[in-house]
Design an enzyme around this catalytic site. Structure first.
Site, PDB file in Angstrom:
ATOM      1  N   HIS A  21       0.961  -1.499  -0.116  1.00  0.00           N
ATOM      2  CA  HIS A  21      -0.294  -0.255   0.111  1.00  0.00           C
ATOM      3  C   HIS A  21       0.843   1.095   0.372  1.00  0.00           C
ATOM      4  O   HIS A  21       2.638   1.454  -0.007  1.00  0.00           O
ATOM      5  CB  HIS A  21      -1.413   0.177   1.334  1.00  0.00           C
ATOM      6  CG  HIS A  21      -0.630  -0.306   3.203  1.00  0.00           C
ATOM      7  ND1 HIS A  21       0.297   0.601   3.315  1.00  0.00           N
ATOM      8  CD2 HIS A  21      -0.071  -0.906   3.247  1.00  0.00           C
ATOM      9  CE1 HIS A  21       0.106   0.525   4.431  1.00  0.00           C
ATOM     10  NE2 HIS A  21       0.439  -0.958   4.653  1.00  0.00           N
TER      11      HIS A  21
ATOM     12  N   ASP B  21       0.220   4.092   1.610  1.00  0.00           N
ATOM     13  CA  ASP B  21      -0.120   5.441   2.713  1.00  0.00           C
ATOM     14  C   ASP B  21       1.072   5.042   3.888  1.00  0.00           C
ATOM     15  O   ASP B  21       1.509   3.915   4.178  1.00  0.00           O
ATOM     16  CB  ASP B  21      -1.454   5.690   3.203  1.00  0.00           C
ATOM     17  CG  ASP B  21      -2.180   4.096   3.672  1.00  0.00           C
ATOM     18  OD1 ASP B  21      -1.860   3.130   2.600  1.00  0.00           O
ATOM     19  OD2 ASP B  21      -3.236   4.489   4.286  1.00  0.00           O
TER      20      ASP B  21
ATOM     21  N   ASP C  11       6.545   0.384   7.011  1.00  0.00           N
ATOM     22  CA  ASP C  11       5.144   0.134   6.547  1.00  0.00           C
ATOM     23  C   ASP C  11       4.473   0.823   5.633  1.00  0.00           C
ATOM     24  O   ASP C  11       3.525   2.352   6.368  1.00  0.00           O
ATOM     25  CB  ASP C  11       4.246  -0.276   8.188  1.00  0.00           C
ATOM     26  CG  ASP C  11       2.721  -0.887   7.832  1.00  0.00           C
ATOM     27  OD1 ASP C  11       2.500  -1.303   6.684  1.00  0.00           O
ATOM     28  OD2 ASP C  11       2.224  -0.825   8.895  1.00  0.00           O
TER      29      ASP C  11
ATOM     30  N   GLU D 197      -4.972   2.417   3.231  1.00  0.00           N
ATOM     31  CA  GLU D 197      -4.787   1.083   3.838  1.00  0.00           C
ATOM     32  C   GLU D 197      -4.787   0.808   5.188  1.00  0.00           C
ATOM     33  O   GLU D 197      -5.938   0.785   6.046  1.00  0.00           O
ATOM     34  CB  GLU D 197      -3.371   0.204   3.463  1.00  0.00           C
ATOM     35  CG  GLU D 197      -3.867  -1.724   4.183  1.00  0.00           C
ATOM     36  CD  GLU D 197      -3.092  -1.788   5.482  1.00  0.00           C
ATOM     37  OE1 GLU D 197      -2.809  -2.879   5.582  1.00  0.00           O
ATOM     38  OE2 GLU D 197      -2.770  -0.482   5.483  1.00  0.00           O
ATOM     39  N   GLU D 198      -4.302   2.218   6.059  1.00  0.00           N
ATOM     40  CA  GLU D 198      -4.106   1.752   7.234  1.00  0.00           C
ATOM     41  C   GLU D 198      -5.562   2.359   7.631  1.00  0.00           C
ATOM     42  O   GLU D 198      -5.694   2.832   9.022  1.00  0.00           O
ATOM     43  CB  GLU D 198      -2.913   3.576   7.550  1.00  0.00           C
ATOM     44  CG  GLU D 198      -1.337   2.697   7.538  1.00  0.00           C
ATOM     45  CD  GLU D 198      -1.230   1.467   7.892  1.00  0.00           C
ATOM     46  OE1 GLU D 198      -2.178   0.859   8.930  1.00  0.00           O
ATOM     47  OE2 GLU D 198       0.201   1.413   7.718  1.00  0.00           O
TER      48      GLU D 198
ATOM     49  N   ASP E 168       3.504  -7.084   3.216  1.00  0.00           N
ATOM     50  CA  ASP E 168       3.122  -6.162   4.271  1.00  0.00           C
ATOM     51  C   ASP E 168       3.589  -6.464   6.142  1.00  0.00           C
ATOM     52  O   ASP E 168       2.889  -6.305   6.086  1.00  0.00           O
ATOM     53  CB  ASP E 168       1.535  -5.323   4.287  1.00  0.00           C
ATOM     54  CG  ASP E 168       1.599  -4.444   5.001  1.00  0.00           C
ATOM     55  OD1 ASP E 168       2.436  -3.988   5.394  1.00  0.00           O
ATOM     56  OD2 ASP E 168       0.222  -4.353   5.094  1.00  0.00           O
TER      57      ASP E 168
ATOM     58  N   HIS F 186       4.442   2.444  12.999  1.00  0.00           N
ATOM     59  CA  HIS F 186       3.138   3.242  14.002  1.00  0.00           C
ATOM     60  C   HIS F 186       3.424   4.009  14.789  1.00  0.00           C
ATOM     61  O   HIS F 186       2.936   4.521  15.841  1.00  0.00           O
ATOM     62  CB  HIS F 186       1.931   2.179  13.730  1.00  0.00           C
ATOM     63  CG  HIS F 186       1.626   1.521  12.597  1.00  0.00           C
ATOM     64  ND1 HIS F 186      -0.110   1.147  12.874  1.00  0.00           N
ATOM     65  CD2 HIS F 186       1.471   1.569  11.860  1.00  0.00           C
ATOM     66  CE1 HIS F 186      -0.181   0.701  11.809  1.00  0.00           C
ATOM     67  NE2 HIS F 186       0.473   0.929  10.895  1.00  0.00           N
TER      68      HIS F 186
END
Length: 479
Positions: free
Chosen positions: A67, A69, A106, A136-137, A160, A453
């Site tokens: 992804h 983002d 990520d 995606e997030e 991922d 994150h």
């Protein structure tokens, strides 16, 4: 260009969820420059295709997926603007890190590895397709909206995942709860003190991948401190509360501004600090960096003129205190894997308005709905209005996956080590995409990536190189 050249270029492009247009244009320009067919579907996903290398025309078509983002978080002192500033990447031994922000490994490393494979003159492979999704997030929006008519492959390798040597064949589904409450503000009595309390220094991290680590939640810590005041019988009024940044990030910091009778100040703050020391001791192994800061009107805090009344403030504190966070159940089918969990992700109180967000994950659909409805019942009992979202489904593990067996055998042949084939508690797009392409067989792999994150996110350089070589080998022998 190699994987890291591409990754560093990607880090120059702002790409928070729903702000991926720069990435789309970058990928389209890259495809054009390299003579690759590129499609932007109606939703905004990018699909790139490359023909088989000579001699591999009869090999099966394979889709590589990641992804565009990233989750954007920064340290309290950072002035980084994620809408325009590049991620400042630097090397720290074997790791890539970012200065003051999340790194975006990520899932930038997946995009970079795919681009490198597509342009590697030594790579041998059958027909390739790259699927670059958006948002995606924030709920796998891109995967759900993907126009699958552009996809010919029946084998999907998602990139991922965050642990070398692990092949994922299933993942948890997720669902969100949003809570709200609006109340009148009362005047703060003249003889009441205003105090700002902040807790920080927690590791935070991915609410799926790190939820089993037992890391402290800053919102829960702060709620417990407020409850310690309530247990004393000291009335308090909440002027503001701010904790958490994203629904899929374990809160690493939170602050609140409260008012209480000035005559109780010494006793109240002594009690708060005693409770904080208890919390710090309980979390000394996983979160040794836990800190507390307090400021009163005599030392920098601005005196609050209005705040939520003491009765409702106590109710809000109790609601946050009662709200669960963390692992709810472990899987009986897959030992060592979290089955169901929740993340008390965001709490904001301003001008008498409460906004709260909670993310629930589970490998079992019924358990997912059970937990989110249980939390909803708890919060509604305190008068908080709750709305539950649509969520996304789990990716049911397929123990008979031929692709998984092939990838595991190839990994053992290359490394001499057995791969772990299992499911992950974090969300992956494989299940959504596979449901759109009948007969699709999917796996998820990736290099060692830590503390995603969070501002401590770091990516192993050596692991990324090994996983690139593994992926390259896979594509040359897949059948």
């Amino acid at each position: 260009m190699d994987t890291f050249d591409y990754f560093k270029q990607i880090c120059q492009i702002p790409r928070e969820s729903h702000n991926e247009e720069g990435m789309r244009q970058y990928l389209l320009a890259w495809a054009k420059e390299n003579g690759l067919e590129a499609i932007r579907d109606e939703a905004g996903n990018i699909i790139v295709k490359k023909p088989a290398t000579p001699g591999f025309e009869n090999a099966p078509s394979v889709a590589l997926q990641g992804h565009m983002d990233m989750v954007c978080v920064k340290t309290p002192e950072s002035n980084h603007d994620f809408t325009k500033d590049p991620i400042e990447v630097y090397e720290d031994g074997d790791f890539l890190r970012a200065k003051g922000t999340s790194l975006g490994g990520d899932n930038g490393i997946a995009v970079a590895m795919t681009m490198a494979i597509f342009t590697d003159p030594t790579a041998q492979h059958g027909p390739l397709e790259a699927i670059f999704t958006f948002a995606e997030e924030t709920g796998m929006d891109g995967a759900f909206a993907l126009d699958a008519s552009h996809i010919n492959s029946k084998k999907l390798i998602n990139l991922d995942s965050e642990e070398e040597g692990v092949i994922y064949i299933g993942c948890a589904g997720g669902i969100d709860l949003v809570g709200s409450l609006e109340t009148e503000l009362d005047d703060v009595p003249e003889d009441w003190e205003t105090v700002e309390i902040s807790v920080g220094g927690l590791k935070g991290g991915h609410s799926g991948a790190e939820i089993d680590r037992g890391r402290a939640n800053a919102i829960s810590v702060l709620a417990r401190l407020l409850m310690s005041i309530d247990e004393m019988g000291t009335p308090f009024m909440i002027n503001a509360f701010n904790g958490g940044t994203r629904r899929n990030v374990i809160p690493s910091g939170a602050s609140c501004r409260i008012c209480f009778p000035a005559k109780t100040k010494k006793e109240t703050m002594t009690h708060v600090l005693e409770e904080f020391e208890n919390i710090k001791e309980e979390n000394r192994f996983e979160d040794p960096g836990l800190t507390i800061e307090k400021h009163c009107t005599a030392c920098g805090a601005q005196k609050a003129e209005k705040a939520i009344g003491a009765e409702i403030s106590a109710i809000l504190a109790k609601a946050l205190f009662a709200c669960p966070h963390g692992v709810f159940t472990m899987s009986k089918a897959l030992p060592g894997v979290v089955e169901t969990s929740d993340n008390l992700a965001i709490v904001k109180v301003n001008d008498g308005k409460l906004h709260l967000e909670i993310s629930v994950r589970s490998n079992i659909e019924s358990a997912k709905y059970y937990l989110v409805n249980r939390i909803k019942t708890i919060l509604e009992s305190f008068g908080i209005d709750c709305k539950v979202g649509d969520g996304y489904p789990s990716w049911a593990p397929n123990p008979d996956s031929e692709l998984a067996k092939f990838c595991a055998q190839a990994y053992e042949q290359m490394t001499g080590k057995k791969a772990v084939v299992t499911a992950i508690h974090a969300g992956l797009e494989c299940g959504v995409i596979s449901s759109k392409v009948p007969g699709m067989d999917s796996v998820s792999i990736g290099p060692n990536l830590y503390d995603v994150h969070s501002t401590n996110e770091h990516l192993s350089i050596s692991s990324s190189k090994r996983m690139y070589d593994y992926l390259k080998k896979l594509l040359s022998i897949i059948c």
